[in-house]
Design a protein around this motif. Structure first.
Motif, PDB file in Angstrom:
ATOM      1  N   SER A 186       0.504  -0.703  -0.240  1.00  0.00           N
ATOM      2  CA  SER A 186      -0.185  -0.180  -0.256  1.00  0.00           C
ATOM      3  C   SER A 186       0.818   1.468  -0.281  1.00  0.00           C
ATOM      4  O   SER A 186       2.171   1.424   0.322  1.00  0.00           O
ATOM      5  CB  SER A 186      -0.911  -0.201   1.167  1.00  0.00           C
ATOM      6  OG  SER A 186      -0.470  -0.165   2.478  1.00  0.00           O
ATOM      7  N   SER A 244      -2.329  -3.794   3.150  1.00  0.00           N
ATOM      8  CA  SER A 244      -3.626  -3.535   2.117  1.00  0.00           C
ATOM      9  C   SER A 244      -3.445  -1.984   2.381  1.00  0.00           C
ATOM     10  O   SER A 244      -3.030  -1.559   2.766  1.00  0.00           O
ATOM     11  CB  SER A 244      -4.241  -4.765   2.577  1.00  0.00           C
ATOM     12  OG  SER A 244      -4.567  -4.393   4.484  1.00  0.00           O
ATOM     13  N   GLU A 246      -5.729  -1.123   4.181  1.00  0.00           N
ATOM     14  CA  GLU A 246      -6.537  -1.400   5.737  1.00  0.00           C
ATOM     15  C   GLU A 246      -5.058  -0.866   6.226  1.00  0.00           C
ATOM     16  O   GLU A 246      -4.872  -0.438   6.980  1.00  0.00           O
ATOM     17  CB  GLU A 246      -7.404  -2.605   5.560  1.00  0.00           C
ATOM     18  CG  GLU A 246      -7.627  -2.656   6.923  1.00  0.00           C
ATOM     19  CD  GLU A 246      -8.658  -1.677   7.973  1.00  0.00           C
ATOM     20  OE1 GLU A 246      -8.606  -1.232   8.907  1.00  0.00           O
ATOM     21  OE2 GLU A 246      -9.389  -0.819   6.758  1.00  0.00           O
ATOM     22  N   TYR A 249      -4.344   2.742   6.244  1.00  0.00           N
ATOM     23  CA  TYR A 249      -4.864   3.504   7.213  1.00  0.00           C
ATOM     24  C   TYR A 249      -5.344   3.171   8.542  1.00  0.00           C
ATOM     25  O   TYR A 249      -4.416   4.446   8.861  1.00  0.00           O
ATOM     26  CB  TYR A 249      -6.069   3.104   6.385  1.00  0.00           C
ATOM     27  CG  TYR A 249      -7.609   4.250   7.703  1.00  0.00           C
ATOM     28  CD1 TYR A 249      -8.465   4.912   6.557  1.00  0.00           C
ATOM     29  CD2 TYR A 249      -8.210   3.547   8.772  1.00  0.00           C
ATOM     30  CE1 TYR A 249      -9.440   5.827   7.361  1.00  0.00           C
ATOM     31  CE2 TYR A 249      -8.800   3.983   8.979  1.00  0.00           C
ATOM     32  CZ  TYR A 249      -9.729   5.123   8.334  1.00  0.00           C
ATOM     33  OH  TYR A 249     -10.649   5.669   9.336  1.00  0.00           O
ATOM     34  N   ARG A 250      -4.223   2.545   9.147  1.00  0.00           N
ATOM     35  CA  ARG A 250      -4.202   2.180  10.346  1.00  0.00           C
ATOM     36  C   ARG A 250      -2.486   2.837  10.739  1.00  0.00           C
ATOM     37  O   ARG A 250      -2.866   3.573  12.123  1.00  0.00           O
ATOM     38  CB  ARG A 250      -3.782   0.896  10.465  1.00  0.00           C
ATOM     39  CG  ARG A 250      -5.618  -0.145  11.137  1.00  0.00           C
ATOM     40  CD  ARG A 250      -4.794  -1.383  11.447  1.00  0.00           C
ATOM     41  NE  ARG A 250      -3.768  -2.329  11.164  1.00  0.00           N
ATOM     42  CZ  ARG A 250      -4.527  -3.222   9.542  1.00  0.00           C
ATOM     43  NH1 ARG A 250      -5.330  -3.132   9.630  1.00  0.00           N
ATOM     44  NH2 ARG A 250      -3.500  -4.140   9.631  1.00  0.00           N
ATOM     45  N   GLU A 274      -3.987   0.832  -2.943  1.00  0.00           N
ATOM     46  CA  GLU A 274      -3.227  -0.728  -2.245  1.00  0.00           C
ATOM     47  C   GLU A 274      -2.767  -1.157  -3.778  1.00  0.00           C
ATOM     48  O   GLU A 274      -3.826  -1.035  -4.625  1.00  0.00           O
ATOM     49  CB  GLU A 274      -4.239  -1.700  -1.768  1.00  0.00           C
ATOM     50  CG  GLU A 274      -3.768  -2.316  -1.877  1.00  0.00           C
ATOM     51  CD  GLU A 274      -4.783  -4.324  -1.227  1.00  0.00           C
ATOM     52  OE1 GLU A 274      -4.668  -5.262  -1.241  1.00  0.00           O
ATOM     53  OE2 GLU A 274      -5.614  -3.208  -0.010  1.00  0.00           O
ATOM     54  N   VAL A 306      -9.339   5.914   1.638  1.00  0.00           N
ATOM     55  CA  VAL A 306      -8.340   4.883   1.431  1.00  0.00           C
ATOM     56  C   VAL A 306      -9.099   4.596  -0.518  1.00  0.00           C
ATOM     57  O   VAL A 306     -10.767   4.851  -0.339  1.00  0.00           O
ATOM     58  CB  VAL A 306      -8.732   3.465   1.332  1.00  0.00           C
ATOM     59  CG1 VAL A 306      -8.251   2.422   1.033  1.00  0.00           C
ATOM     60  CG2 VAL A 306      -7.869   4.160   3.464  1.00  0.00           C
TER      61      VAL A 306
END
Length: 308
Positions: A186, A244, A246, A249-250, A274, A306
């Motif tokens: 990502s 990924s 996600e 994002y984290r 991604e 995202v």
């Protein structure tokens, strides 16, 4: 009557002639004696091949305790110093093979040997040549990669504010290389809101401090193996191998939480995409990342978007 030992004997007797044959086709600049070292490498290769012919070893087991591969690495260094490219590496070895064959053809009565002996020699010659070419290209590629990494390290020092590689290095080298090396990754781009306005208002030191703080927060919050770059005047980019969207994002959440403590008066927007879900190439992936970033800017308030 010739016998089977005559072929390696002939090659051993004609090492100088074989190297001269190679030299006639494969010239090079002898600055700092590099071409002389290359010639010595070719001579060593011929001698090693004679030992291979006289042995009962196969091309896979004739290693001489690793000395053969080490010799190939030394020759790859010489080829790199001579400015060879991959095609030049291949040609260096194919010319040597032809010179060995011509020497045997001229110095041995092949008609006086059993056909199996001649075909056995030719098979070993081709096997050794194929192994040498493959191993030489691997060694040469490793040298080129090492030089590129060193160049990237030098490039990183050119950005005095963040100490990161610039956008050109990211687009041309870092991102394409990451895509080639990983099945999934990502990308996240962090943008400092109102950075240009801050600089225009004369608060240059403040703007630089904010950007440095952002770069430090991104680097310290990212997992090991991440790759960083300064993407623009007010943006920092991170490539997250194996992560990924996600995961990106984290990471953005962690960075924004930290920045809320260190520079609460500035907002930072984040776009994440991604590979390969949002783009199968570097250009397409970055385009989707920037689309997500622009959406985050429109939302405002240190938003994270995202790509879809």
């Amino acid at each position: 009557m010739e016998n089977t030992s005559r072929i390696p004997d002939r090659i051993n007797e004609d090492v100088a002639g074989i190297v001269a044959c190679w030299q006639a086709s494969r010239r090079g600049d002898n600055e700092d004696g590099v071409y002389d070292r290359m010639l010595a490498g070719m001579e060593e290769l011929v001698s090693v091949f004679v030992g291979f012919l006289r042995s009962m070893e196969t091309v896979d087991t004739f290693s001489r305790g690793g000395a053969t591969r080490a010799m190939v690495h030394r020759i790859a260094e010489h080829q790199h110093d001579l400015g060879r490219d991959a095609v030049g590496v291949i040609e260096d070895f194919s010319v040597l093979r032809r010179c060995i064959w011509r020497s045997v053809e001229a110095g041995v009565d092949l008609g006086g040997l059993h056909g199996g002996e001649v075909s056995g020699f030719f098979a070993k010659l081709m096997q050794a040549s194929d192994w040498l070419t493959e191993s030489g290209l691997e060694a040469f590629d490793a040298i080129v990669r090492r030089e590129m990494e060193q160049a990237l390290g030098r490039a990183a020092a050119t950005d005095l504010v963040t100490g990161l590689p610039d956008r050109d290095q990211l687009n041309r080298l870092l991102l394409p290389r990451a895509i080639d090396s990983h099945d999934r990754l990502s990308v996240a781009v962090f943008d400092v809101a109102d950075f240009t306005e801050t600089v225009a208002a004369g608060k240059v030191k403040r703007a630089r401090k904010v950007l440095r703080t952002l770069a430090e927060a991104v680097q310290e919050s990212s997992p090991e193996g991440s790759v960083f770059a300064r993407f623009g005047d007010d943006e920092v980019c991170v490539i997250l191998p194996g992560e990924s969207g996600e995961g990106g994002y984290r990471l953005a959440e962690r960075v924004l939480r930290r920045l809320a403590e260190d520079m609460a008066d500035f907002e930072v927007d984040v776009g994440v995409a991604e590979y390969p879900a949002h783009g199968t190439g570097a250009g397409e992936l970055m385009e989707e990342t920037l689309k997500a970033l622009n959406m985050a800017k429109r939302v405002g308030g240190s938003g994270i978007v995202v790509a879809r």
